[in-house]
Write an enzyme that holds these catalytic residues in place. Structure first.
Site, PDB file in Angstrom:
ATOM      1  N   HIS A  83     -29.937 -53.545   1.764  1.00 23.54           N
ATOM      2  CA  HIS A  83     -31.984 -54.836   1.098  1.00 23.54           C
ATOM      3  C   HIS A  83     -31.394 -55.765   1.090  1.00 23.54           C
ATOM      4  O   HIS A  83     -31.282 -57.012   2.223  1.00 23.54           O
ATOM      5  CB  HIS A  83     -32.452 -53.423   0.813  1.00 23.54           C
ATOM      6  N   TRP A  86     -32.180 -58.205  -5.708  1.00 24.59           N
ATOM      7  CA  TRP A  86     -33.335 -58.974  -6.374  1.00 24.59           C
ATOM      8  C   TRP A  86     -32.915 -59.239  -7.858  1.00 24.59           C
ATOM      9  O   TRP A  86     -33.269 -58.267  -8.580  1.00 24.59           O
ATOM     10  CB  TRP A  86     -34.342 -57.353  -6.485  1.00 24.59           C
ATOM     11  N   TYR A  94     -41.662 -58.200 -11.555  1.00 20.81           N
ATOM     12  CA  TYR A  94     -41.340 -59.725 -10.380  1.00 20.81           C
ATOM     13  C   TYR A  94     -42.083 -60.128  -9.874  1.00 20.81           C
ATOM     14  O   TYR A  94     -43.562 -60.284  -9.762  1.00 20.81           O
ATOM     15  CB  TYR A  94     -40.299 -58.786  -9.473  1.00 20.81           C
ATOM     16  N   GLU A 143     -34.682 -62.403   2.105  1.00 19.84           N
ATOM     17  CA  GLU A 143     -33.955 -61.911   0.701  1.00 19.84           C
ATOM     18  C   GLU A 143     -33.843 -63.448   0.249  1.00 19.84           C
ATOM     19  O   GLU A 143     -34.120 -63.187  -0.594  1.00 19.84           O
ATOM     20  CB  GLU A 143     -32.451 -60.904   0.862  1.00 19.84           C
ATOM     21  N   LYS A 146     -37.781 -65.084  -0.692  1.00 15.33           N
ATOM     22  CA  LYS A 146     -38.089 -64.150  -1.920  1.00 15.33           C
ATOM     23  C   LYS A 146     -37.882 -64.296  -3.006  1.00 15.33           C
ATOM     24  O   LYS A 146     -38.069 -64.066  -4.061  1.00 15.33           O
ATOM     25  CB  LYS A 146     -38.633 -63.167  -1.213  1.00 15.33           C
ATOM     26  N   HIS A 147     -35.715 -63.783  -3.070  1.00 14.89           N
ATOM     27  CA  HIS A 147     -35.581 -63.272  -3.733  1.00 14.89           C
ATOM     28  C   HIS A 147     -34.739 -64.557  -5.152  1.00 14.89           C
ATOM     29  O   HIS A 147     -34.575 -64.517  -6.344  1.00 14.89           O
ATOM     30  CB  HIS A 147     -34.830 -62.478  -4.228  1.00 14.89           C
TER      31      HIS A 147
END
Ligand SMILES: *[C@@H]1O[C@H](CO)[C@@H](O)[C@H](O)[C@H]1NC(C)=O
Ligand SMILES: *[C@@H]1O[C@H](CO)[C@@H](O)[C@H](O)[C@H]1NC(C)=O
Length: 278
Positions: A83, A86, A94, A143, A146-147
């Site tokens: 996935h 993070w 977060y 991913e 966003k992270h």
């Protein structure tokens, strides 16, 4: 076989052998860090971090998260898939989408990895880092955007050289490379199978059985996620602190997971299908 002693020796090997030697790729080059920062571990630091490029201060609890996507099945039938990686704060809260100026598309990620010579990395990602749709790059860009933009360490400013002609946008390459290397050491399918937990249309498992298998392999629990209604196991999140370096070159120390999103009993682990709704 995953046993506690093997995992400990894996960690010892990881500390002694740089990532670059194990895979042929390198992370960085990063700016130099002070010895006092490099003696620290994220979320457990005993001194104030002088340079937040050196030890992760924004998302010091790192999560390597995996999918079990069975309907439709994605990736190999006997493997969980990636996935993402993070950054959670030490308390488990977060942030997301921290720097819009750094956002990239799936096509740009593919091009950056290719230009950095990451053909094996890309091949691996196409097999094990799968979107629900046929466009894996849409998960990769989600991913990263966003992270990865939320790490204090691993920002472009943390690099001694980040965008030369043979290594364009090394910070993007390093996110995908480090995530894949971490994922390779966390074979959830194998860990569950070693405890007799295998996909089945009819069998159910308890959360204690699943956590027991994970704890036996890694010495810690993980966060396990299930679909709401049935319930079916769908995700696992492994938690870490990072020692002696940034999110890409530091050593990952496994820690216990948070509260799982599964009931105690009656958990299904369904075989990967082709969208037949099983
Ligand atoms: C750990 O580092 C952070 C960031 O520099 C700092 O705010 C905090 O005070 C440090 N903790 C200790 C115990 O020095
Ligand atoms: C990287 O370098 C190329 C070529 O010099 C340039 O076009 C591009 O804008 C740079 N990208 C970043 C993110 O700095």
């Amino acid at each position: 076989m995953y046993t506690k002693s093997l995992i400990i020796s894996f960690a010892a090997i990881a500390a002694a052998t740089p990532l670059s030697v194990r895979s042929g790729y390198t992370v960085g080059p990063f700016n130099t860090c002070s010895a006092s920062d490099l003696a620290q571990t994220s979320c457990r630091n005993t001194t104030v971090i002088q340079d937040d490029c050196c030890i992760e201060t924004r998302g010091g609890q790192l999560l390597l998260t995996q999918f079990w996507d069975w309907n439709p099945g994605t990736g190999p039938s006997a493997a969980w898939t990636v996935h993402g990686l993070w950054p959670d704060r030490c308390d488990g809260t977060y942030e997301g989408y921290c720097d819009p100026s750094r956002e990239v598309t799936g096509d740009q990620i593919t091009e950056i990895i290719q230009k950095n010579g990451g053909h094996n990395l890309l091949r691996y990602m196409r097999r094990y880092w799968k979107d629900h749709s046929s466009v894996d790059g849409s998960l990769w860009s989600h991913e990263y955007n966003k992270h990865a933009t939320c790490f204090s360490s691993g920002r472009p400013e943390c690099y001694a050289s980040n965008n030369d002609s043979t290594h364009p946008q090394k910070d993007v390459f390093d996110y995908f490379y480090r995530t894949v290397e971490l994922f390779k050491g966390l074979d959830t399918y194998k860990v569950l199978k070693a405890a007799g937990i295998v996909p089945s249309k009819t069998k159910t498992y308890t959360l204690a059985e699943i956590q027991g298998a994970i704890k036996k392999a890694f010495g810690v629990t993980a966060t396990v996620g299930c679909t709401k209604d049935t319930p079916e196991i769908a995700e696992v999140w492994y938690h870490f602190h990072v020692k002696g370096g940034n999110v890409y070159n530091g050593e990952y120390l496994h820690i216990d997971g948070g509260k799982s999103f599964c009931p105690e009993t009656g958990i299904k682990y369904l075989p990967k299908g082709k969208g037949d709704g099983n």
